[in-house]
Design an enzyme around this catalytic site. Sequence first.
Site, PDB file in Angstrom:
ATOM      1  N   ASP A  93       0.891  -1.219   0.072  1.00  0.00           N
ATOM      2  CA  ASP A  93      -0.060  -0.043  -0.013  1.00  0.00           C
ATOM      3  C   ASP A  93       0.792   1.307  -0.064  1.00  0.00           C
ATOM      4  O   ASP A  93       1.851   1.313   0.563  1.00  0.00           O
ATOM      5  CB  ASP A  93      -0.955   0.078   1.221  1.00  0.00           C
ATOM      6  CG  ASP A  93      -2.299   0.587   1.079  1.00  0.00           C
ATOM      7  OD1 ASP A  93      -2.424   1.447   0.364  1.00  0.00           O
ATOM      8  OD2 ASP A  93      -3.303  -0.239   1.178  1.00  0.00           O
ATOM      9  N   ASP A 122      -2.987   4.639  -2.471  1.00  0.00           N
ATOM     10  CA  ASP A 122      -3.963   5.130  -1.726  1.00  0.00           C
ATOM     11  C   ASP A 122      -4.419   6.715  -2.095  1.00  0.00           C
ATOM     12  O   ASP A 122      -3.740   7.368  -2.524  1.00  0.00           O
ATOM     13  CB  ASP A 122      -3.525   5.387  -0.048  1.00  0.00           C
ATOM     14  CG  ASP A 122      -4.581   5.825   0.695  1.00  0.00           C
ATOM     15  OD1 ASP A 122      -5.475   4.793   1.024  1.00  0.00           O
ATOM     16  OD2 ASP A 122      -4.532   6.709   1.606  1.00  0.00           O
ATOM     17  N   GLU A 171      -6.428   3.710  -5.900  1.00  0.00           N
ATOM     18  CA  GLU A 171      -7.596   4.050  -5.323  1.00  0.00           C
ATOM     19  C   GLU A 171      -8.156   5.557  -5.668  1.00  0.00           C
ATOM     20  O   GLU A 171      -7.314   6.475  -5.238  1.00  0.00           O
ATOM     21  CB  GLU A 171      -7.459   3.933  -3.658  1.00  0.00           C
ATOM     22  CG  GLU A 171      -8.923   3.921  -3.118  1.00  0.00           C
ATOM     23  CD  GLU A 171      -8.912   4.585  -1.477  1.00  0.00           C
ATOM     24  OE1 GLU A 171      -9.934   4.273  -1.008  1.00  0.00           O
ATOM     25  OE2 GLU A 171      -7.797   5.358  -1.207  1.00  0.00           O
ATOM     26  N   HIS A 175     -11.256  -2.903   3.020  1.00  0.00           N
ATOM     27  CA  HIS A 175     -11.224  -2.708   4.289  1.00  0.00           C
ATOM     28  C   HIS A 175     -11.965  -1.515   4.841  1.00  0.00           C
ATOM     29  O   HIS A 175     -11.979  -1.117   5.979  1.00  0.00           O
ATOM     30  CB  HIS A 175      -9.857  -2.515   4.667  1.00  0.00           C
ATOM     31  CG  HIS A 175      -9.018  -1.406   4.066  1.00  0.00           C
ATOM     32  ND1 HIS A 175      -8.765  -1.370   2.653  1.00  0.00           N
ATOM     33  CD2 HIS A 175      -8.461  -0.182   4.457  1.00  0.00           C
ATOM     34  CE1 HIS A 175      -8.467  -0.175   2.534  1.00  0.00           C
ATOM     35  NE2 HIS A 175      -8.185   0.289   3.541  1.00  0.00           N
ATOM     36  N   ASP A 176     -12.709  -0.708   3.735  1.00  0.00           N
ATOM     37  CA  ASP A 176     -13.483   0.216   4.001  1.00  0.00           C
ATOM     38  C   ASP A 176     -14.845   0.346   3.907  1.00  0.00           C
ATOM     39  O   ASP A 176     -15.607   1.100   4.293  1.00  0.00           O
ATOM     40  CB  ASP A 176     -13.012   1.564   3.211  1.00  0.00           C
ATOM     41  CG  ASP A 176     -11.542   1.894   3.385  1.00  0.00           C
ATOM     42  OD1 ASP A 176     -10.884   1.976   4.297  1.00  0.00           O
ATOM     43  OD2 ASP A 176     -10.783   2.608   2.299  1.00  0.00           O
TER      44      ASP A 176
HETATM   45  O1  TEU Z   1      -9.502   5.581   1.869  1.00  0.00           O
HETATM   46  C1  TEU Z   1      -9.871   6.694   1.373  1.00  0.00           C
HETATM   47  C2  TEU Z   1     -11.423   6.944   1.000  1.00  0.00           C
HETATM   48  O2  TEU Z   1     -11.750   7.872   0.370  1.00  0.00           O
HETATM   49  C3  TEU Z   1     -12.381   6.038   1.798  1.00  0.00           C
HETATM   50  O3  TEU Z   1     -12.555   5.081   1.454  1.00  0.00           O
HETATM   51  C4  TEU Z   1     -12.289   6.548   3.247  1.00  0.00           C
HETATM   52  O4  TEU Z   1     -11.862   5.464   3.826  1.00  0.00           O
HETATM   53  C5  TEU Z   1     -13.782   6.796   3.731  1.00  0.00           C
HETATM   54  O5  TEU Z   1     -14.469   5.650   3.570  1.00  0.00           O
HETATM   55  C6  TEU Z   1     -14.109   8.034   3.227  1.00  0.00           C
HETATM   56  O6  TEU Z   1     -15.524   8.031   3.509  1.00  0.00           O
HETATM   57  C7  TEU Z   1      -8.251   5.268   1.931  1.00  0.00           C
HETATM   58  C8  TEU Z   1      -7.903   4.090   2.694  1.00  0.00           C
HETATM   59  O7  TEU Z   1      -8.361   2.964   2.169  1.00  0.00           O
HETATM   60  C9  TEU Z   1      -8.442   4.104   3.985  1.00  0.00           C
HETATM   61  O8  TEU Z   1      -8.491   3.061   4.717  1.00  0.00           O
HETATM   62  C10 TEU Z   1      -7.677   5.282   4.768  1.00  0.00           C
HETATM   63  O9  TEU Z   1      -8.527   5.793   5.858  1.00  0.00           O
HETATM   64  C11 TEU Z   1      -7.844   6.758   3.895  1.00  0.00           C
HETATM   65  O10 TEU Z   1      -7.415   6.446   2.584  1.00  0.00           O
HETATM   66  C12 TEU Z   1      -6.850   7.602   4.225  1.00  0.00           C
HETATM   67  O11 TEU Z   1      -5.319   7.092   4.253  1.00  0.00           O
END
Ligand code: TEU
Length: 536
Positions: free
Chosen positions: A97, A198, A250, A319-320
Amino acid sequence: MHEWWKEAVVYQIYPRSFCDSNGDGIGDIPGIISKLDELQDLGVTLLWLSPVYPSPNEDNGYDISDYCGIHPDFGTMEDMERLIAEAKKRDMGIIMDLVINHTSTAHPWFQASRNVESPYRNYYFWRKGGKHGKLPNNWTGFFGGNCWEYDERSGEYYLHLFAPHQPDLNYYEPRVLEEIKKILRFWLDKGIAGFRCDVINILWKDSLESSPKKLILTGSEHYLSLDGTHNILRQLRQIIDEYNAYTVGETVFVDTKKACDLCAPERHELHTVFGFEHMECDQKIVKWLKTSHHWGKFMETLAKWQNEVPWNTIYLENHDQPRSIPRFGSRRYHMESGKLLATLLFTLKGTPYVYQGQEIGMDDFDFTSMAQVRDVESINVDKLLKSAKIPSTLRWKMIRATSRDNARTPMQWKNKLGAGFTSGTPWLGINSNYKTINVEAQKNDPNSLRSWYKTLIALRKENPTLLWGDFRLLEAGDTLCAYQRVGEDETLTIVLNCCDQMQQTQYTGDVVLSSYGSHTFNGALLPWEAVILRGE
Ligand code: TEU
Ligand code: CA
């Protein structure tokens, strides 16, 4: 072009929750190594590790304090090198990542930059506030609330689009990108296969002006997918290409047009992106406001990306996001709908991603209160809702439906205390359904969800139509979806019964696979049955 990463099947590991080798309740790299055989058995070929770098863990590793190290919770650099080597022995690659929109406030660059005189000052966005505590601008951040934090030491504010402990890097300072290039080489030289990047489409900020747009993510027009970001990506891609490595970005708030600008082959930026549009079909305005899921809209959105983006990533979990079965499938037909979702995952065109636990049908958390939640986003949102006087029962309902901890509960390996994840106290509560939903119970059962994943992965690997065939949507209904993959000398028709009822359809053909294991097909589908047919 048939590049190697198009044939990959990716498995995402959330290291904290995957396998704990030393009983401290936190998953670690030796734990991952101990499960490589299981992953090879499943058939996956690329492992994406969520961050394993040193970090204060305000956002579970997405706040990095050393890009070229390993967090002691996860092990050592030797462990990491062993993981890369052991994976390679099993024909698996590792993708790391890459979190370069922001660092942790604990990163030495940030610590140095707090000094106004420091050569690192410009690595971040420092601004003076106005009178009476007025912030430098009116932007709002991804975790809700404003995105400026005051630093006593330098008497100025710094920008953070995520948590206050995640200050945004300033790419106007050319040395920042030079540092990032070194980090890329450091890991590529260790033999990794690529990076998951990310929030990569927000690196470049064109100005820090206040925004007239008062809605969600105020200010985002100043950083979403701008030319400056495209320029950075092209520079990073040159290094990536030297190593024949792969990137998946992402990318937040992109439509298919913007996605193409980021990953069309001729642009030499990213290889692929994670779009969010299909994951946003069941939300209203923001992700914390859920609406019901409709298969028609979902399938149409997927089809749009299939038709408009040259090569997609296919994912239903990470994971989100909350788990996919309760979200898109059916709790009543847990295994059946899980099999249907797997069929969708492996029969669309693109590189499929499986998130840990998805292959055994892991469910959302079964927590009963906020006290059990660890996710910084959920905690923030709960606070915001509380200050807006939203009653606690309603707050909990929203958090429960959307919290990222839903997907972060420890991996369920076995029916024993600690679920085979840990011999100690897990850092986050284990779902009590581990007794029935676990890898051990499914591994040798030919009818299990995990076995279905194995079957589909194996089929996809050997079937050129599933790999390369064109996508053609036939039907996107709320209870029935169908599409085709059109190859050079065969056509596969995939029919999905997306409801708890039986259904008679008009589709015919020879059964390649049915999620119920049946060998004949007369158009009738059982609840949540998915079939792959040969012929039109
Ligand atoms: O996520 C970015 C993102 O925009 C979303 O998925 C976020 O987690 C949230 O749901 C917005 O509403 C990435 C990573 O996947 C996440 O785990 C991190 O917290 C984030 O970036 C910051 O690095
Ligand atoms: Ca551990």
